[in-house]
Design an enzyme around this catalytic site. Structure first.
Site, short mmCIF file in Angstrom:
data_model
loop_
_atom_site.label_atom_id
_atom_site.label_comp_id
_atom_site.label_asym_id
_atom_site.label_seq_id
_atom_site.Cartn_x
_atom_site.Cartn_y
_atom_site.Cartn_z
N GLU A 1 5.67 -3.32 0.74
CA GLU A 1 5.84 -3.18 -0.77
C GLU A 1 4.94 -2.02 -1.03
OE1 GLU A 1 6.92 -4.89 -3.37
OE2 GLU A 1 7.96 -6.39 -2.18
N VAL B 1 0.88 4.75 5.27
CA VAL B 1 0.45 3.48 6.10
C VAL B 1 1.64 2.56 6.48
CG1 VAL B 1 -1.31 1.60 6.11
CG2 VAL B 1 -2.03 3.86 5.38
N GLY B 2 2.41 2.64 5.03
CA GLY B 2 3.50 1.76 5.64
C GLY B 2 4.47 1.97 6.78
N CYS C 1 1.43 0.26 -9.10
CA CYS C 1 2.64 0.90 -8.50
C CYS C 1 3.74 1.27 -9.12
CB CYS C 1 2.84 -0.04 -7.11
SG CYS C 1 3.14 -1.80 -7.67
N GLY D 1 0.79 -1.14 -0.09
CA GLY D 1 0.04 -0.17 -0.07
C GLY D 1 0.97 1.27 0.16
N ASN D 2 0.16 2.21 0.44
CA ASN D 2 0.91 3.66 0.22
C ASN D 2 2.00 3.89 1.49
OD1 ASN D 2 -0.14 5.26 2.66
ND2 ASN D 2 -1.88 4.73 1.51
P1 NAD Z 1 -5.44 1.04 0.44
O1 NAD Z 1 -5.88 2.09 0.81
O2 NAD Z 1 -6.05 -0.21 0.04
O3 NAD Z 1 -4.34 0.76 1.81
C1 NAD Z 1 -3.73 -0.59 1.68
C2 NAD Z 1 -4.21 -1.24 3.07
O4 NAD Z 1 -3.80 -0.52 4.40
C3 NAD Z 1 -5.46 -1.60 3.14
O5 NAD Z 1 -5.56 -3.09 3.49
C4 NAD Z 1 -6.08 -0.49 4.34
O6 NAD Z 1 -7.26 -1.05 4.86
C5 NAD Z 1 -4.80 -0.54 5.16
N1 NAD Z 1 -4.85 0.73 5.80
C6 NAD Z 1 -5.48 2.15 5.09
N2 NAD Z 1 -5.11 2.91 6.06
C7 NAD Z 1 -4.65 2.56 7.18
C8 NAD Z 1 -4.50 3.13 8.57
N3 NAD Z 1 -4.42 4.28 9.00
N4 NAD Z 1 -4.03 2.06 9.36
C9 NAD Z 1 -3.81 0.90 9.32
N5 NAD Z 1 -4.18 0.35 8.03
C10 NAD Z 1 -4.57 1.04 6.94
O7 NAD Z 1 -4.24 1.04 -0.66
P2 NAD Z 1 -3.43 2.43 -1.05
O8 NAD Z 1 -2.21 2.78 0.00
O9 NAD Z 1 -4.21 3.40 -1.56
O10 NAD Z 1 -2.61 1.60 -2.41
C11 NAD Z 1 -2.02 2.38 -3.30
C12 NAD Z 1 -0.66 2.69 -2.84
O11 NAD Z 1 0.10 1.28 -2.79
C13 NAD Z 1 0.34 3.16 -3.83
O12 NAD Z 1 1.14 4.01 -3.33
C14 NAD Z 1 1.01 2.24 -4.63
O13 NAD Z 1 1.99 2.54 -5.36
C15 NAD Z 1 1.20 1.24 -3.46
N6 NAD Z 1 1.44 -0.40 -4.19
C16 NAD Z 1 2.40 -0.83 -4.13
C17 NAD Z 1 2.57 -1.99 -4.63
C18 NAD Z 1 3.98 -2.82 -4.44
O14 NAD Z 1 3.97 -3.99 -4.70
N7 NAD Z 1 5.14 -2.08 -4.12
C19 NAD Z 1 1.53 -2.79 -5.07
C20 NAD Z 1 0.27 -2.08 -5.08
C21 NAD Z 1 0.10 -0.62 -4.63
#
Ligand code: NAD
Length: 497
Positions: free
Chosen positions: A210, A192-193, A244, A188-189
């Site tokens: 990731e 949140v990472g 991503c 994810g982003n």
């Molecule tokens: P998302 O909003 O679905 O969030 C990812 C996960 O984090 C979800 O399961 C969500 O429930 C959880 N989450 C969100 N906010 C949270 C919080 N405050 N506390 C705890 N958990 C929380 O997805 P996203 O972040 O919008 O995804 C898009 C991002 O992910 C982009 O930056 C993209 O580049 C990145 N991404 C990376 C890869 C990779 O393989 N490197 C793949 C796909 C997406």
């Protein structure tokens, strides 16, 4: 707040029973994942259509078959991957057995994102199961139809005592992160990472993150611009730019910019005729992201193509922005939408300097007919992945690690590395009861003589070139040949795993 302590207790009990460790259990789970993918092909495509208007071909290729191929690779090699890996032994340990034993961590948490909601969740889950872990999967609530399908259908194919799917949003993820996991795999982003990594630090839980970022493209003037336009447009517009590793922005010299834009227009026309109605063109995941992307378009550069937004349809047409400045909003964050800003630079050095001023990207793409241009970027920048003369294609090679560096991620996966990620590498040294007389040189009371023998045995020397490198082999060979003959050691050799 939801309480997952009971669920965790059950998973811990299941893991402690040892059931997950056998090859047979792991294989059965992988067969379960395979049946899930095969039996639910149409349902998966339908769910992805509902969530992202994902074209059926993209669902089939990038979600189902991509995951399926990794799964088959894992099934075909699992027995070998589970075998202990022999380790080199120095002279001091020549009579010992040394190896690396991959063992499961315990209970793993997989948190997925919404953009490739099958690939991003099922792939790490299958790796965790192959490595013998229990798993909790938390799909992204934003891809609601796919999350529901994963919650309802995936567990039917797997050991229910060892695999759980929690379908929820931020409150559920927050509650889950309070529990002690043995491994956390998050996609994810980056923001949140950091939350995930902080929560993991509380329990000293290892993580794979990731993440995302701005993946740049540099187009050298010595390139076939029609080819560049097709490969960049494909990478940018697949899944409506919500990938991503999508090329985020382009840098090129001013004198090729207009020709590149013209070639991109041609490519877009060819790929997506009548884009608004085209079944092969996706939609933005939700209104919030749509408005975010619209703001980026409105506040940056000049629209050279597209720029149309239909809120109701969650539609943004393929958009190219020119005259973009480094200070424009579109250059401040990952775009994650079908918008391609083109920024002009005076040289490849300027492009390299610009990239190096920002965070390390997840992917980098360089186009040129001249390989030295690629070398220059490779030597002077850093990124998770690097592709010369294409975009995104590196992700399809199971032999390459997929992951970021710096703020684009920690760790990597795909193929063997997914299994390896979810395995603790246990260092094992097996020694025999015999040979104590030789060992006594390491025990106190110490003496100068003992010290010099130990340091002679342990001392490592820098590599020498030429025939001199063969001298130690010749010496040790002779000594061992004599020992073998004298003591019949060949009957007492340890068995290697
Ligand atoms: P998302 O909003 O679905 O969030 C990812 C996960 O984090 C979800 O399961 C969500 O429930 C959880 N989450 C969100 N906010 C949270 C919080 N405050 N506390 C705890 N958990 C929380 O997805 P996203 O972040 O919008 O995804 C898009 C991002 O992910 C982009 O930056 C993209 O580049 C990145 N991404 C990376 C890869 C990779 O393989 N490197 C793949 C796909 C997406």
């Amino acid at each position: 707040m939801a309480d997952y302590s009971e669920m965790m207790e059950g998973l811990r009990k299941a893991f402690k029973s040892g059931v997950t460790k056998s090859y047979e259990w792991r294989r059965k789970q992988l067969e379960g994942v395979l049946s899930f993918l095969d039996d639910n092909r149409d349902k998966i495509c339908q769910a992805l259509k509902e969530d992202l208007h994902k074209p059926t071909l993209e669902s089939a290729v990038f979600e189902i078959d991509f995951t399926r191929n990794d799964l088959i690779e894992t099934m075909n090699n699992l027995k070998d991957w589970m075998k202990p890996e022999k380790a080199k032994r120095p002279l001091l340990n020549i009579m010992d057995t040394a190896y690396i034993q991959r063992e499961p961590y315990g209970v793993a948490l997989v948190i997925g994102a919404w953009n490739y909601p099958i690939q991003i969740t099922v792939l790490p889950v299958l790796g965790a199961l192959a490595a013998g872990n229990c798993v909790v999967l938390k799909p992204s609530e934003m891809a609601a139809s796919t999350a529901k399908l994963l919650e309802e259908d995936l567990p039917r194919y797997l050991d229910k005592d060892c695999v759980k799917v929690v379908n929820g949003g931020v409150p559920e993820t927050t509650a889950l992160l309070k529990e002690k996991f043995d491994y956390i795999f998050y996609t994810g982003n980056t923001m949140v990472g950091k939350i995930v990594m902080k929560a993991a630090a509380e329990h000293l839980t290892p993580v794979t993150l990731e993440l995302g970022g701005k993946s740049p493209v540099y187009v050298d003037e010595n390139s076939d611009l029609s080819l560049v336009a097709r490969r960049v447009s494909w990478g940018k517009l697949a899944n409506c730019g919500q990938t991503c590793i999508a090329p985020d922005y382009v840098m090129c010299k001013k004198d090729i910019q207009d020709r590149l834009v013209e070639e991109c227009k041609k490519a877009v026309d060819e790929f997506y005729p009548n884009t608004g109605k085209c079944e092969d063109y996706g939609r933005i995941i939700n209104e919030r992201h749509l408005r975010r992307i619209k703001k980026l378009i409105d506040g940056s550069g000049k629209v050279a193509l597209g720029g149309e937004v239909d809120e109701e349809q969650k539609y943004i047409s393929p958009t190219i922005l020119t005259d973009v400045k480094a200070t424009d909003p579109v250059m401040q964050e990952e775009i994650f939408g079908p918008v391609l800003p083109i920024m002009s630079v005076n040289s490849d050095e300027e492009a390299i300097n610009y990239i190096n001023k920002g965070e390390k990207p997840l992917a980098m793409y360089v186009f040129s007919k001249d390989h030295t241009v690629a070398e220059k970027f490779l030597q002077n920048t850093s990124s998770g992945g690097f592709v010369f003369n294409d975009t995104m294609m590196h992700a399809g090679l199971m032999s390459l690690p997929f992951g970021g560096v710096g703020s684009s991620g920690i760790g990597s996966y795909h193929g063997f590395r997914t299994f390896d990620t979810f395995s603790h590498k246990r260092a094992v040294l097996e020694r025999k009861h015999g040979g104590e007389a030789m060992q006594s040189i390491r025990y106190p009371p110490y003496s100068e003589k003992k010290g010099s023998i130990v340091s002679w045995i342990m001392r490592k020397s820098p590599k020498k070139s030429g025939l001199r490198t063969l001298i130690p082999y010749f010496l040790f060979g002779t000594i061992f040949a004599v020992l073998f003959k004298t003591y019949g050691l060949h009957n007492k050799l340890p068995s290697l795993h």
